[in-house]
Design a protein around this motif. Structure first.
Motif, PDB file in Angstrom:
ATOM      1  N   PRO A   7       0.802  -1.233   0.000  1.00  0.00           N
ATOM      2  CA  PRO A   7       0.000   0.000   0.000  1.00  0.00           C
ATOM      3  C   PRO A   7       0.833   1.282   0.000  1.00  0.00           C
ATOM      4  CG  PRO A   7      -0.934  -1.576   1.542  1.00  0.00           C
ATOM      5  CD  PRO A   7       0.380  -2.153   1.079  1.00  0.00           C
ATOM      6  N   ALA A   8       1.920   1.319   0.756  1.00  0.00           N
ATOM      7  CA  ALA A   8       2.744   2.526   0.816  1.00  0.00           C
ATOM      8  C   ALA A   8       3.427   2.783  -0.527  1.00  0.00           C
ATOM      9  CB  ALA A   8       3.772   2.408   1.933  1.00  0.00           C
ATOM     10  N   THR A   9       3.921   1.740  -1.163  1.00  0.00           N
ATOM     11  CA  THR A   9       4.571   1.891  -2.469  1.00  0.00           C
ATOM     12  C   THR A   9       3.560   2.317  -3.525  1.00  0.00           C
ATOM     13  OG1 THR A   9       6.196   0.218  -1.857  1.00  0.00           O
ATOM     14  CG2 THR A   9       5.990   0.709  -4.199  1.00  0.00           C
ATOM     15  N   ALA A  10       2.373   1.716  -3.489  1.00  0.00           N
ATOM     16  CA  ALA A  10       1.322   2.100  -4.436  1.00  0.00           C
ATOM     17  C   ALA A  10       0.932   3.560  -4.236  1.00  0.00           C
ATOM     18  CB  ALA A  10       0.107   1.191  -4.284  1.00  0.00           C
ATOM     19  N   ALA A  11       0.886   4.019  -3.001  1.00  0.00           N
ATOM     20  CA  ALA A  11       0.548   5.419  -2.726  1.00  0.00           C
ATOM     21  C   ALA A  11       1.629   6.352  -3.266  1.00  0.00           C
ATOM     22  CB  ALA A  11       0.354   5.639  -1.231  1.00  0.00           C
ATOM     23  N   LEU A  12       2.901   5.974  -3.113  1.00  0.00           N
ATOM     24  CA  LEU A  12       3.991   6.786  -3.670  1.00  0.00           C
ATOM     25  C   LEU A  12       3.900   6.832  -5.197  1.00  0.00           C
ATOM     26  CD1 LEU A  12       7.035   5.661  -1.487  1.00  0.00           C
ATOM     27  CD2 LEU A  12       5.866   7.883  -1.443  1.00  0.00           C
ATOM     28  N   MET A  13       3.593   5.702  -5.803  1.00  0.00           N
ATOM     29  CA  MET A  13       3.459   5.645  -7.253  1.00  0.00           C
ATOM     30  C   MET A  13       2.298   6.527  -7.701  1.00  0.00           C
ATOM     31  SD  MET A  13       4.717   4.320 -10.002  1.00  0.00           S
ATOM     32  CE  MET A  13       4.137   4.577 -11.667  1.00  0.00           C
ATOM     33  N   HIS A  14       1.203   6.478  -6.977  1.00  0.00           N
ATOM     34  CA  HIS A  14       0.036   7.300  -7.322  1.00  0.00           C
ATOM     35  C   HIS A  14       0.372   8.786  -7.224  1.00  0.00           C
ATOM     36  CE1 HIS A  14      -4.054   9.051  -6.763  1.00  0.00           C
ATOM     37  NE2 HIS A  14      -4.260   8.275  -7.810  1.00  0.00           N
ATOM     38  N   GLN A  15       1.080   9.185  -6.189  1.00  0.00           N
ATOM     39  CA  GLN A  15       1.478  10.587  -6.040  1.00  0.00           C
ATOM     40  C   GLN A  15       2.367  11.025  -7.207  1.00  0.00           C
ATOM     41  OE1 GLN A  15       3.267  10.634  -2.163  1.00  0.00           O
ATOM     42  NE2 GLN A  15       1.321  10.272  -1.124  1.00  0.00           N
ATOM     43  N   LEU A  16       3.307  10.163  -7.599  1.00  0.00           N
ATOM     44  CA  LEU A  16       4.174  10.470  -8.731  1.00  0.00           C
ATOM     45  C   LEU A  16       3.352  10.611 -10.016  1.00  0.00           C
ATOM     46  CD1 LEU A  16       6.963  10.823 -10.052  1.00  0.00           C
ATOM     47  CD2 LEU A  16       7.112   8.315 -10.151  1.00  0.00           C
ATOM     48  N   LEU A  17       2.420   9.696 -10.229  1.00  0.00           N
ATOM     49  CA  LEU A  17       1.550   9.773 -11.403  1.00  0.00           C
ATOM     50  C   LEU A  17       0.750  11.082 -11.416  1.00  0.00           C
ATOM     51  CD1 LEU A  17       0.218   6.114 -11.624  1.00  0.00           C
ATOM     52  CD2 LEU A  17       1.560   7.301 -13.381  1.00  0.00           C
ATOM     53  N   GLN A  18       0.263  11.500 -10.256  1.00  0.00           N
ATOM     54  CA  GLN A  18      -0.505  12.745 -10.181  1.00  0.00           C
ATOM     55  C   GLN A  18       0.347  13.942 -10.593  1.00  0.00           C
ATOM     56  OE1 GLN A  18      -1.860  12.304  -6.059  1.00  0.00           O
ATOM     57  NE2 GLN A  18      -3.976  12.332  -6.821  1.00  0.00           N
ATOM     58  N   ARG A  19       1.597  14.000 -10.088  1.00  0.00           N
ATOM     59  CA  ARG A  19       2.472  15.126 -10.428  1.00  0.00           C
ATOM     60  C   ARG A  19       2.802  15.129 -11.919  1.00  0.00           C
ATOM     61  NH1 ARG A  19       4.670  13.267  -5.627  1.00  0.00           N
ATOM     62  NH2 ARG A  19       6.497  12.350  -6.646  1.00  0.00           N
ATOM     63  N   ALA A  20       3.125  13.963 -12.455  1.00  0.00           N
ATOM     64  CA  ALA A  20       3.473  13.865 -13.872  1.00  0.00           C
ATOM     65  C   ALA A  20       2.257  14.142 -14.756  1.00  0.00           C
ATOM     66  CB  ALA A  20       4.056  12.493 -14.171  1.00  0.00           C
ATOM     67  N   HIS A  21       1.096  13.664 -14.328  1.00  0.00           N
ATOM     68  CA  HIS A  21      -0.129  13.883 -15.118  1.00  0.00           C
ATOM     69  C   HIS A  21      -0.484  15.368 -15.162  1.00  0.00           C
ATOM     70  CE1 HIS A  21      -3.893  12.843 -17.048  1.00  0.00           C
ATOM     71  NE2 HIS A  21      -4.487  13.691 -16.229  1.00  0.00           N
ATOM     72  N   ALA A  22      -0.299  16.067 -14.057  1.00  0.00           N
ATOM     73  CA  ALA A  22      -0.582  17.503 -14.032  1.00  0.00           C
ATOM     74  C   ALA A  22       0.308  18.234 -15.040  1.00  0.00           C
ATOM     75  CB  ALA A  22      -0.376  18.063 -12.629  1.00  0.00           C
ATOM     76  N   GLN A  23       1.571  17.832 -15.120  1.00  0.00           N
ATOM     77  CA  GLN A  23       2.474  18.448 -16.086  1.00  0.00           C
ATOM     78  C   GLN A  23       2.034  18.139 -17.519  1.00  0.00           C
ATOM     79  OE1 GLN A  23       6.403  16.794 -16.554  1.00  0.00           O
ATOM     80  NE2 GLN A  23       7.262  18.834 -16.871  1.00  0.00           N
ATOM     81  N   GLU A  24       1.670  16.890 -17.784  1.00  0.00           N
ATOM     82  CA  GLU A  24       1.256  16.526 -19.131  1.00  0.00           C
ATOM     83  C   GLU A  24      -0.068  17.204 -19.505  1.00  0.00           C
ATOM     84  OE1 GLU A  24       1.570  12.918 -22.226  1.00  0.00           O
ATOM     85  OE2 GLU A  24       1.190  12.331 -20.151  1.00  0.00           O
ATOM     86  N   ALA A  25      -0.939  17.394 -18.540  1.00  0.00           N
ATOM     87  CA  ALA A  25      -2.200  18.093 -18.816  1.00  0.00           C
ATOM     88  C   ALA A  25      -1.927  19.520 -19.277  1.00  0.00           C
ATOM     89  CB  ALA A  25      -3.095  18.082 -17.579  1.00  0.00           C
ATOM     90  N   LEU A  26      -0.926  20.165 -18.695  1.00  0.00           N
ATOM     91  CA  LEU A  26      -0.563  21.508 -19.143  1.00  0.00           C
ATOM     92  C   LEU A  26      -0.028  21.467 -20.570  1.00  0.00           C
ATOM     93  CD1 LEU A  26       1.190  22.969 -15.963  1.00  0.00           C
ATOM     94  CD2 LEU A  26      -1.024  23.630 -16.926  1.00  0.00           C
ATOM     95  N   LEU A  27       0.764  20.457 -20.878  1.00  0.00           N
ATOM     96  CA  LEU A  27       1.311  20.298 -22.221  1.00  0.00           C
ATOM     97  C   LEU A  27       0.202  20.088 -23.249  1.00  0.00           C
ATOM     98  CD1 LEU A  27       3.837  19.712 -24.130  1.00  0.00           C
ATOM     99  CD2 LEU A  27       3.473  17.319 -23.520  1.00  0.00           C
ATOM    100  N   LEU A  28      -0.792  19.277 -22.888  1.00  0.00           N
ATOM    101  CA  LEU A  28      -1.853  18.924 -23.824  1.00  0.00           C
ATOM    102  C   LEU A  28      -2.990  19.925 -23.849  1.00  0.00           C
ATOM    103  CD1 LEU A  28      -2.007  15.109 -23.097  1.00  0.00           C
ATOM    104  CD2 LEU A  28      -0.879  16.253 -25.005  1.00  0.00           C
ATOM    105  N   GLY A  29      -3.054  20.766 -22.853  1.00  0.00           N
ATOM    106  CA  GLY A  29      -4.121  21.767 -22.805  1.00  0.00           C
ATOM    107  C   GLY A  29      -5.459  21.154 -22.460  1.00  0.00           C
ATOM    108  N   ALA A  30      -6.498  21.640 -23.091  1.00  0.00           N
ATOM    109  CA  ALA A  30      -7.867  21.235 -22.764  1.00  0.00           C
ATOM    110  C   ALA A  30      -8.150  19.781 -23.098  1.00  0.00           C
ATOM    111  CB  ALA A  30      -8.860  22.129 -23.498  1.00  0.00           C
ATOM    112  N   GLY A  31      -7.283  19.133 -23.889  1.00  0.00           N
ATOM    113  CA  GLY A  31      -7.543  17.756 -24.291  1.00  0.00           C
ATOM    114  C   GLY A  31      -7.230  16.719 -23.239  1.00  0.00           C
ATOM    115  N   ALA A  32      -6.631  17.113 -22.138  1.00  0.00           N
ATOM    116  CA  ALA A  32      -6.212  16.145 -21.135  1.00  0.00           C
ATOM    117  C   ALA A  32      -7.381  15.707 -20.254  1.00  0.00           C
ATOM    118  CB  ALA A  32      -5.117  16.728 -20.263  1.00  0.00           C
TER     119      ALA A  32
END
Length: 162
Positions: free
Chosen positions: A13-38
């Motif tokens: 569970p702790a490792t999965a939570a760390l992975m989820h947090q990393l995915l959230q940070r990376a996804h936020a960056q990619e959403a900015l790159l993709l704009g409204a399409g994310a």
């Protein structure tokens, strides 16, 4: 600060939570790159824990997860190749060779297998990384309800040494 590449046990569970947090940070960056399409991040901690993929991660001395890669079956050719299903690096840790190191390790763990990856066509840094490591464009298409333009790349089993 020294970095360590390791297999991640995402059922924990702790490792999965760390992975989820990393995915959230990376996804936020990619959403900015993709704009409204994310689309919003649709992967939860339970999804990560239930994944049958093999995960690698890069951690620092303090145990912070800086980047991760997952390998899984390539659904378009499951007996012939594997796929990089996830490659994410914390936005504050990019340009340090973390993604390259993860891909190199994945390729070393898949001797004799072709490796595919799909990324958005707008992700120029990812496309440049994959091309520099011997991946070649094999298909283009759209993905998801936002009809994001995507590119599938393939590194042949006998690809160049990395």
């Amino acid at each position: 600060m020294p970095l360590h590449l390791t297999a991640l046990h995402v059922q924990d569970p702790a490792t999965a939570a760390l992975m989820h947090q990393l995915l959230q940070r990376a996804h936020a960056q990619e959403a900015l790159l993709l704009g409204a399409g994310a689309a919003p991040l649709s992967v939860g901690i339970a999804d990560i824990q239930a994944s049958g993929d093999f995960f690698l991660g890069v951690v620092d001395e303090a145990g912070a997860l800086l980047g991760a890669l997952a390998l899984g079956p390539d659904e378009s050719a499951p007996s012939q190749r594997i796929a990089i299903t996830t490659l994410v690096v914390d936005p504050l840790q990019q340009r340090r060779g973390i993604a390259r190191g993860l891909v190199q390790e994945a390729l070393q763990r898949a001797p004799g297998l072709a490796v595919s990856v799909t990324t958005t066509a707008a992700n120029a840094p990812a496309l440049a990384l994959y091309r520099s490591m011997g991946f070649e464009r094999i298909a283009e298409g759209v993905m998801g309800p936002q009809a994001l333009a995507v590119v599938q790349l393939l590194r042949p089993a006998d690809g160049p040494a990395v």
